[in-house]
Design a protein around this motif. Structure first.
Motif, PDB file in Angstrom:
ATOM      1  N   VAL A  37      -1.137  13.764 -37.786  1.00 20.36           N
ATOM      2  CA  VAL A  37      -0.021  14.702 -37.668  1.00 20.36           C
ATOM      3  C   VAL A  37       0.746  14.363 -36.390  1.00 20.36           C
ATOM      4  CG1 VAL A  37       0.613  17.126 -37.331  1.00 20.36           C
ATOM      5  CG2 VAL A  37      -1.225  16.517 -38.934  1.00 20.36           C
ATOM      6  N   VAL A  38       2.076  14.327 -36.479  1.00 18.33           N
ATOM      7  CA  VAL A  38       2.897  14.059 -35.294  1.00 18.33           C
ATOM      8  C   VAL A  38       3.828  15.240 -35.048  1.00 18.33           C
ATOM      9  CG1 VAL A  38       2.810  11.537 -35.494  1.00 18.33           C
ATOM     10  CG2 VAL A  38       4.613  12.810 -36.685  1.00 18.33           C
ATOM     11  N   ASP A  39       4.250  15.368 -33.780  1.00 21.25           N
ATOM     12  CA  ASP A  39       5.100  16.502 -33.404  1.00 21.25           C
ATOM     13  C   ASP A  39       6.571  16.263 -33.704  1.00 21.25           C
ATOM     14  OD1 ASP A  39       3.130  18.187 -32.450  1.00 21.25           O
ATOM     15  OD2 ASP A  39       3.067  17.129 -30.520  1.00 21.25           O
ATOM     16  N   SER A  40       6.936  14.995 -33.875  1.00 16.77           N
ATOM     17  CA  SER A  40       8.369  14.702 -33.986  1.00 16.77           C
ATOM     18  C   SER A  40       8.581  13.336 -34.634  1.00 16.77           C
ATOM     19  CB  SER A  40       9.005  14.676 -32.593  1.00 16.77           C
ATOM     20  OG  SER A  40       8.413  13.624 -31.846  1.00 16.77           O
ATOM     21  N   LEU A  41       9.821  13.126 -35.054  1.00 17.57           N
ATOM     22  CA  LEU A  41      10.236  11.809 -35.534  1.00 17.57           C
ATOM     23  C   LEU A  41       9.972  10.746 -34.473  1.00 17.57           C
ATOM     24  CD1 LEU A  41      11.876   9.918 -37.444  1.00 17.57           C
ATOM     25  CD2 LEU A  41      13.942  10.766 -36.344  1.00 17.57           C
ATOM     26  N   GLU A  42      10.281  11.080 -33.214  1.00 17.26           N
ATOM     27  CA  GLU A  42      10.112  10.117 -32.127  1.00 17.26           C
ATOM     28  C   GLU A  42       8.644   9.711 -31.986  1.00 17.26           C
ATOM     29  OE1 GLU A  42      12.029  12.946 -31.891  1.00 17.26           O
ATOM     30  OE2 GLU A  42      13.752  11.635 -32.267  1.00 17.26           O
ATOM     31  N   GLU A  43       7.744  10.695 -32.145  1.00 16.74           N
ATOM     32  CA  GLU A  43       6.328  10.365 -32.033  1.00 16.74           C
ATOM     33  C   GLU A  43       5.909   9.440 -33.179  1.00 16.74           C
ATOM     34  OE1 GLU A  43       3.659  13.750 -31.601  1.00 16.74           O
ATOM     35  OE2 GLU A  43       1.931  12.441 -31.964  1.00 16.74           O
ATOM     36  N   ALA A  44       6.466   9.677 -34.361  1.00 13.35           N
ATOM     37  CA  ALA A  44       6.161   8.789 -35.491  1.00 13.35           C
ATOM     38  C   ALA A  44       6.646   7.366 -35.199  1.00 13.35           C
ATOM     39  CB  ALA A  44       6.817   9.324 -36.768  1.00 13.35           C
ATOM     40  N   ILE A  45       7.869   7.251 -34.679  1.00 11.10           N
ATOM     41  CA  ILE A  45       8.433   5.934 -34.359  1.00 11.10           C
ATOM     42  C   ILE A  45       7.577   5.238 -33.297  1.00 11.10           C
ATOM     43  CG2 ILE A  45      10.412   4.801 -33.258  1.00 11.10           C
ATOM     44  CD1 ILE A  45      12.196   6.935 -34.707  1.00 11.10           C
ATOM     45  N   ASP A  46       7.168   5.993 -32.271  1.00  9.46           N
ATOM     46  CA  ASP A  46       6.324   5.408 -31.224  1.00  9.46           C
ATOM     47  C   ASP A  46       4.976   4.957 -31.781  1.00  9.46           C
ATOM     48  OD1 ASP A  46       8.251   5.789 -29.327  1.00  9.46           O
ATOM     49  OD2 ASP A  46       7.394   7.639 -28.518  1.00  9.46           O
ATOM     50  N   HIS A  47       4.415   5.790 -32.657  1.00  9.35           N
ATOM     51  CA  HIS A  47       3.126   5.432 -33.270  1.00  9.35           C
ATOM     52  C   HIS A  47       3.256   4.114 -34.043  1.00  9.35           C
ATOM     53  CE1 HIS A  47      -0.826   6.447 -35.192  1.00  9.35           C
ATOM     54  NE2 HIS A  47      -0.350   5.582 -36.079  1.00  9.35           N
ATOM     55  N   ILE A  48       4.339   3.985 -34.795  1.00 10.58           N
ATOM     56  CA  ILE A  48       4.542   2.768 -35.594  1.00 10.58           C
ATOM     57  C   ILE A  48       4.776   1.567 -34.681  1.00 10.58           C
ATOM     58  CG2 ILE A  48       6.113   1.660 -37.240  1.00 10.58           C
ATOM     59  CD1 ILE A  48       6.402   4.495 -38.543  1.00 10.58           C
ATOM     60  N   ALA A  49       5.519   1.779 -33.577  1.00 11.90           N
ATOM     61  CA  ALA A  49       5.742   0.675 -32.637  1.00 11.90           C
ATOM     62  C   ALA A  49       4.416   0.202 -32.054  1.00 11.90           C
ATOM     63  CB  ALA A  49       6.682   1.111 -31.520  1.00 11.90           C
ATOM     64  N   ARG A  50       3.512   1.143 -31.845  1.00  9.74           N
ATOM     65  CA  ARG A  50       2.241   0.801 -31.206  1.00  9.74           C
ATOM     66  C   ARG A  50       1.268   0.154 -32.185  1.00  9.74           C
ATOM     67  NH1 ARG A  50      -1.896   5.075 -28.615  1.00  9.74           N
ATOM     68  NH2 ARG A  50      -3.471   3.583 -27.949  1.00  9.74           N
ATOM     69  N   PHE A  51       1.179   0.698 -33.395  1.00  5.04           N
ATOM     70  CA  PHE A  51       0.133   0.250 -34.308  1.00  5.04           C
ATOM     71  C   PHE A  51       0.639  -0.630 -35.455  1.00  5.04           C
ATOM     72  CE2 PHE A  51      -1.697   4.211 -32.527  1.00  5.04           C
ATOM     73  CZ  PHE A  51      -2.904   3.700 -32.061  1.00  5.04           C
ATOM     74  N   GLY A  52       1.925  -0.563 -35.750  1.00  2.88           N
ATOM     75  CA  GLY A  52       2.450  -1.293 -36.903  1.00  2.88           C
ATOM     76  C   GLY A  52       2.387  -2.792 -36.713  1.00  2.88           C
ATOM     77  N   SER A  53       2.402  -3.527 -37.809  1.00  2.00           N
ATOM     78  CA  SER A  53       2.375  -4.986 -37.730  1.00  2.00           C
ATOM     79  C   SER A  53       3.732  -5.578 -38.098  1.00  2.00           C
ATOM     80  CB  SER A  53       1.277  -5.540 -38.637  1.00  2.00           C
ATOM     81  OG  SER A  53       1.551  -5.196 -39.982  1.00  2.00           O
ATOM     82  N   GLY A  54       4.761  -4.732 -38.209  1.00  6.26           N
ATOM     83  CA  GLY A  54       6.104  -5.248 -38.468  1.00  6.26           C
ATOM     84  C   GLY A  54       6.319  -5.674 -39.902  1.00  6.26           C
TER      85      GLY A  54
END
Lengths: 434, 434
Positions: free
Chosen positions: B339-356
């Motif tokens: 669960v994330v608090d905001s769109l920004e947190e989702a974007i940050d999570h993806i930047a951190r863990f995503g593989s592009g």
């Protein structure tokens, strides 16, 4: 503010953070930053020239050659030229956001392929301080963060130039960390930079073969080598010989120290006797040393005795070529010359010795022109023109950061578009895969 | 004839020679070769199945898992499907010779940027023999020579498949050396292949992270990693929750073993209570194990006791997530949920863990969709659609050899065009540079 006392990894991580904000900035803000950089360079011209003098003095003391010192030197006029180049880059079209292609898929998904910044670009360069600002301007324009690693012999110049650019850009609204200089110029910093794959998307070296080899040993980040070129002019059996003479002379002499200058002249045997004496006289008259194969020397009336005589007068004029001469990128007033029996032999010669940069045929024969352009595997293949045109500016791409002789991503001039990647944006209304 | 007892360097040098002739072949000849390959595969189906049986028998003896054995196995139906795939590739448009752009320069030079084959492509793959023919067909279609290096556990299958393809292609007019298999499957051959820069233009590995790491150690040839993906579905505060459920379920369950399947579900806290119970029930009901963060578990009424109970019944259902779970590419029936608090947190999570690779937002909010597509740095960024569409076929590019998560040269599906480079052809009438 630009030259933080941080590790290479810290600098790169900061650039990565900045790159995320940079990618979302509009074109107007990036252009304002470029104008601010240009204005700041002009305003602080005296400081730049003063810092540069320290580098030049140290270079003279260390016994650097005149050519290197000239490339290192900045005077007020050169600083103003650098600022003007920044403004010229600002005036180019924005590559970011361009929709390269798009379509609607069968299931209604709307697909767009959109140009976006690469992210973080590291530029490794030798003792030409203007490169620091040129490369910075190209990266800012294309929405990329930049990490510069210059030569220690230009350390003072680079430090003040990058400090000025980073401060001006930051004040104009670019995120902190967009423009960075790695102070330490050692091999260790180079290795750390080129293996910082989590934070750096691309390394562009601007330097000679030594730098290229050093990077190949250590790089895990993708590298585009802005390499020098072993370029050929081939004068075909069906060439207009006057045109061939102009092109061969221009390709060699107009600016011999650059990568798109010709290093080898190949002449079809059918026109060799009619062509070689005149071009040889013109080239040697301009100070070019010819390294000629046996057939060329025979046509030019050179004998063993002449070759000895040439050697006595210091290697000027016409010398006997060895195979290595055809593989050499002289980047100076020397040219290898050979006679070939056929178009095919010329193509084979270029495949063997060429570096994939720029190759030219001079011919009036449409079939020969077509065959040459089809078979020669190089970034730029010319018919009836000088190899010297390989240049982002000449090609209408605006400025360039170098010329790529590799085949992946960017081949030929590396301009703003080549500093970008793309992403697919796909818009749906609930599509799932069956 | 295909499997010569030659060194890797000799095989690659032969491929380089072939590539020069291949680049000049017209489209019709390359298509005839593909048809000949398809027909030969059908005609020699029995031989292929027989050779494959030896690999499968050896694999069973060696204790290979069922999934691996299934990927290794060829039956008559699968051989016919491989032949059909070759014909489908033949039917695609020819990427070679396409004029990507062109203009007339101020000085009258006519400039064209034209798509041409890369030259020699090495494909390194694991124990899926169909890849040998798929990759071969894509290379033939795009005018490239291919050097295949398969897994030793498919040695018999690969040997007969490549022999059939090379013989058929040669008889149909392709130059000898266009299609090659390196018999030795050891790490030494891999290193030799990946450092054969004078003859190989690109290495494409089709395999897991182990192969990627092995290549990163040794490669000097450019590599495009057709990597797996850590893909996310983010359910925004403004999502249509029914649509979100369909998309999240499809992205995880429709084919969990592939790179564009979702591995993580992120849910905005505003809709978490309304959304999570239903999707969790549906996913676990289909056999998906959820690795859920604390807030998710609280909303699902999971307690410590429940977690213990889950552990007792073999880890099925809903488990407590640790950070590592959000970094994992399960390629199977497991999904991380947060669960994330905001769109920004989702974007940050993806930047951190995503593989592009592929990332999706489900939302009715235009601003959120725009911000997500702008900020997420991935090959494919979806709005209101399943990540499962990232595929050359789905995108209208025809077949693909994999999906690239890197940013240089090819991002996303690697189709025929991505197996090409370009060159500039410049036609003049005597232009020299002033």
């Amino acid at each position: 503010m630009a030259i933080a006392v941080s590790s290479v990894a810290e600098v790169c991580a900061g650039a990565r953070r900045a790159s995320r904000a940079l990618a979302a900035l509009d074109s107007a803000t990036r252009n304002r930053a470029l104008e601010a950089i240009a204005a700041a360079l002009e305003a602080r011209e005296g400081e730049i020239v003063e810092a540069n003098r320290r580098d030049v003095d140290a270079g003279e003391e260390a016994g650097l050659g005149d050519a290197l010192l000239d490339r290192l030197r900045l005077d007020p006029q050169r600083v103003r030229a650098i600022a003007a180049a920044v403004r010229a880059i600002a005036a180019l079209g924005d590559p970011v956001g361009e929709v390269i292609e798009g379509r609607r898929l069968e299931n209604g998904l709307q697909l767009r392929r959109v140009r976006v910044p690469l992210g973080v670009i590291a530029v490794v360069f030798e003792a030409r301080p203007n490169v620091a600002i040129d490369a910075t301007a190209l990266c800012v324009k294309s929405g990329n963060a930049i990490v510069l690693r210059g030569s220690s012999s230009a350390a003072h110049s680079n430090a003040v130039l990058v400090e000025i650019a980073a401060r001006a850009a930051s004040e104009a609204g670019l995120p902190h960390g967009s423009i960075n200089l790695i102070a330490g110029g050692g091999r260790e910093e180079l290795a750390e930079l080129a293996s910082c794959a989590e934070s750096v998307d691309l390394v562009i070296p601007r330097g000679g073969e030594g730098l290229k080899r050093a990077l190949q040993q250590v790089a895990t980040v993708p590298v585009i080598y802005a390499a020098s070129g072993n370029c050929h002019v081939y004068v075909d059996a069906a060439a207009d010989l006057e045109m061939a003479e102009e092109i061969a002379f221009n390709a060699k002499v107009q600016r011999p120290g650059v990568c798109n200058a010709a290093e080898t002249l190949l002449v079809h045997e059918a026109v060799a006797a009619g062509f070689l004496p005149a071009i040889a006289q013109r080239l040697t008259g301009a100070g070019v040393v010819l390294r000629a194969d046996e057939r060329t020397r025979a046509l030019l009336g050179e004998t063993e005795g002449d070759a000895e005589r040439d050697a006595e007068r210091g290697g000027e004029g016409i010398e006997a070529a060895v195979e290595e001469d055809f593989a050499t990128e002289y980047l100076g007033m020397t040219m290898a010359v050979g006679v070939v029996d056929s178009l095919e032999e010329a193509i084979d010669h270029i495949a063997r010795f060429g570096s994939g940069h720029s190759e030219a045929i001079v011919t009036r024969d449409l079939g020969a022109a077509r065959a040459f352009q089809m078979a020669v595997d190089a970034a730029c293949v010319y018919v009836n023109a000088s190899t010297r045109f390989t240049d982002g500016g000449e090609f209408g791409m605006g400025a360039e950061i170098g010329n790529s002789t590799q085949k992946l991503h960017a081949r030929g001039p590396i301009g703003l578009r080549e500093l970008c990647t793309y992403k697919y944006l796909i818009d749906g209304d609930g599509q799932i895969r069956a």
